[in-house]
Design an enzyme around this catalytic site. Structure first.
Site, short mmCIF file in Angstrom:
data_model
loop_
_atom_site.label_atom_id
_atom_site.label_comp_id
_atom_site.label_asym_id
_atom_site.label_seq_id
_atom_site.Cartn_x
_atom_site.Cartn_y
_atom_site.Cartn_z
N CYS A 37 12.56 48.41 -13.62
CA CYS A 37 13.76 48.10 -12.82
C CYS A 37 13.33 48.10 -11.36
O CYS A 37 12.16 47.87 -11.06
CB CYS A 37 14.87 49.09 -13.10
SG CYS A 37 14.44 50.82 -12.70
N CYS B 126 18.90 56.90 -5.04
CA CYS B 126 18.14 57.33 -3.87
C CYS B 126 16.71 56.80 -3.94
O CYS B 126 16.10 56.52 -2.90
CB CYS B 126 18.15 58.86 -3.77
SG CYS B 126 19.73 59.55 -3.27
#
Length: 370
Positions: free
Chosen positions: A334, A188
């Site tokens: 990331c 999310c």
């Protein structure tokens, strides 16, 4: 909860329903329920379970309240930022319904702790946001023969199901036999999520839990409910147990075996230090090792971080010995910070300390665009 409390005026409107009645309310009052996650799904489902008079709630969550949580995690306020979600949730639920016993566990569910944590409960609800925890919750419930209500959300889509391995029904492993590869499914934090969707799916999970506990209606067993928020449509997917699948008899750590991101724990704590995007250029200039965990396809699509070394998550978690020890002091990044935080937690368990870039490459891109 006392019998007088269970049959008191607080629950009069739901006790009036013949499908629930006094007998169903008493079953709720004596039920012990464990909820994994106090976030987007956990906030609404916990609120409704407490309001319904479920006697005992255990809230398990390792994370701290963050400002980005507040658009969907309705148990929290700006004053709670930096506090443990499980503890804040327990406080709010006790204020909401003092008749309910609430216990906070500020920790992640792991293969070492799962069976002890879940034992003694009548039902488990999984509102986690990562695949290792979902498989772990399902496997632990199969071993302990506990019913499990599962839900997930992403962007505008949600899913809900009830897994009953205790009655021979399908589990999460029948829905997803093969865990996704690292980077295959965005979080999310990476893909976004509509706050109201959490309310729809979380409330549906609470409803299914009450149906199972009170013994009423037709719970979502053997089928998965799929919700499309943009079109306001529900669909159903039939689900059967794979007869060739061997029963689960032991727990595995999918963070390692499949290199999947799991719970990252409290962000920015002493045990999980973070680096802010504004700090990264100076660290790069000073020669600090910065490692980009994204997949090659992500870097091709979104661009590389100049000066960062590319080591995909699966490869990094597969490192051993001197190669793993050489990661000490590195900064991991990331796309959105989820995978780097999870890798940080796994490495810490092996005695290797690293830092995680808060918000990942997307936050860094936003900072540089200012």
């Amino acid at each position: 909860m006392s019998e007088q409390g269970a049959l008191g005026p607080r629950y009069a409107r739901q006790r009036r329903l013949p499908e629930l009645g006094d007998a169903g309310q008493e079953r709720l009052a004596t039920s012990r329920v464990l909820v994994i996650g106090a976030g987007g799904l956990g906030a609404p489902l916990l609120s409704y379970l407490a309001a319904a008079g479920v006697g005992s709630l255990t809230v398990v969550d390792p994370d701290l309240v963050d400002l980005t949580n507040l658009h969907r995690q309705v148990l929290f306020t700006p004053a709670d930022v930096g506090r443990a979600k499980a503890e804040v949730a327990a406080e709010r639920l006790t204020l909401q319904n003092p008749e309910v016993e609430v216990r906070a566990v500020v920790d992640a569910v792991t293969p070492v702790t799962a069976l002890d944590l879940l034992s003694g409960h009548d039902l488990v609800l999984d509102g986690s946001d990562n695949f290792p925890t979902r498989y772990l919750a399902s496997d632990a419930c199969e071993i302990l023969r506990l019913p499990l209500v599962w839900g997930s959300i992403l962007a505008f889509s949600g899913q809900v199901a009830v897994f009953r391995a205790d009655t021979g029904g399908p589990t999460y492993r029948d829905l997803h036999p093969v865990p996704p590869r690292p980077g295959e499914v965005p979080s999310c934090a990476e893909a976004g999520v509509l706050g109201m969707l959490c309310g729809v799916i979380g409330s549906t999970m609470a409803l299914e839990a009450v149906k199972v506990l009170a013994g009423m209606g037709d719970p979502l067993q053997g089928r998965v409910a799929l919700y499309d928020a943009l079109r306001s449509r529900w669909h159903e997917l039939p689900l059967a147990r794979d007869p060739s699948r061997a029963p689960v008899t032991a727990l595995e750590d999918l963070r390692v075996t499949c290199a999947l991101p799991g719970p990252s724990g409290p962000a920015g704590s002493a045990a999980a230090p973070e680096v802010l995007p504004v700090e990264l250029p100076a660290l790069l200039a000073a020669g600090v090792r910065v490692i980009d965990l994204r997949e090659s396809s992500e870097i091709t699509e979104r661009g590389a971080v100049a000066g960062a070394e590319h080591v995909p998550l699966a490869e990094l978690l597969a490192l051993t010995g001197e190669a793993r020890a050489a990661l000490e002091g590195a900064v991991l990044l990331c796309a959105g910070g989820t995978r780097s935080g999870s890798a940080q937690r796994v490495l810490a368990e092996h005695g290797v300390g690293v830092r995680s870039l808060r918000g990942g490459a997307e936050a860094l891109r936003a900072f540089r665009a200012r």
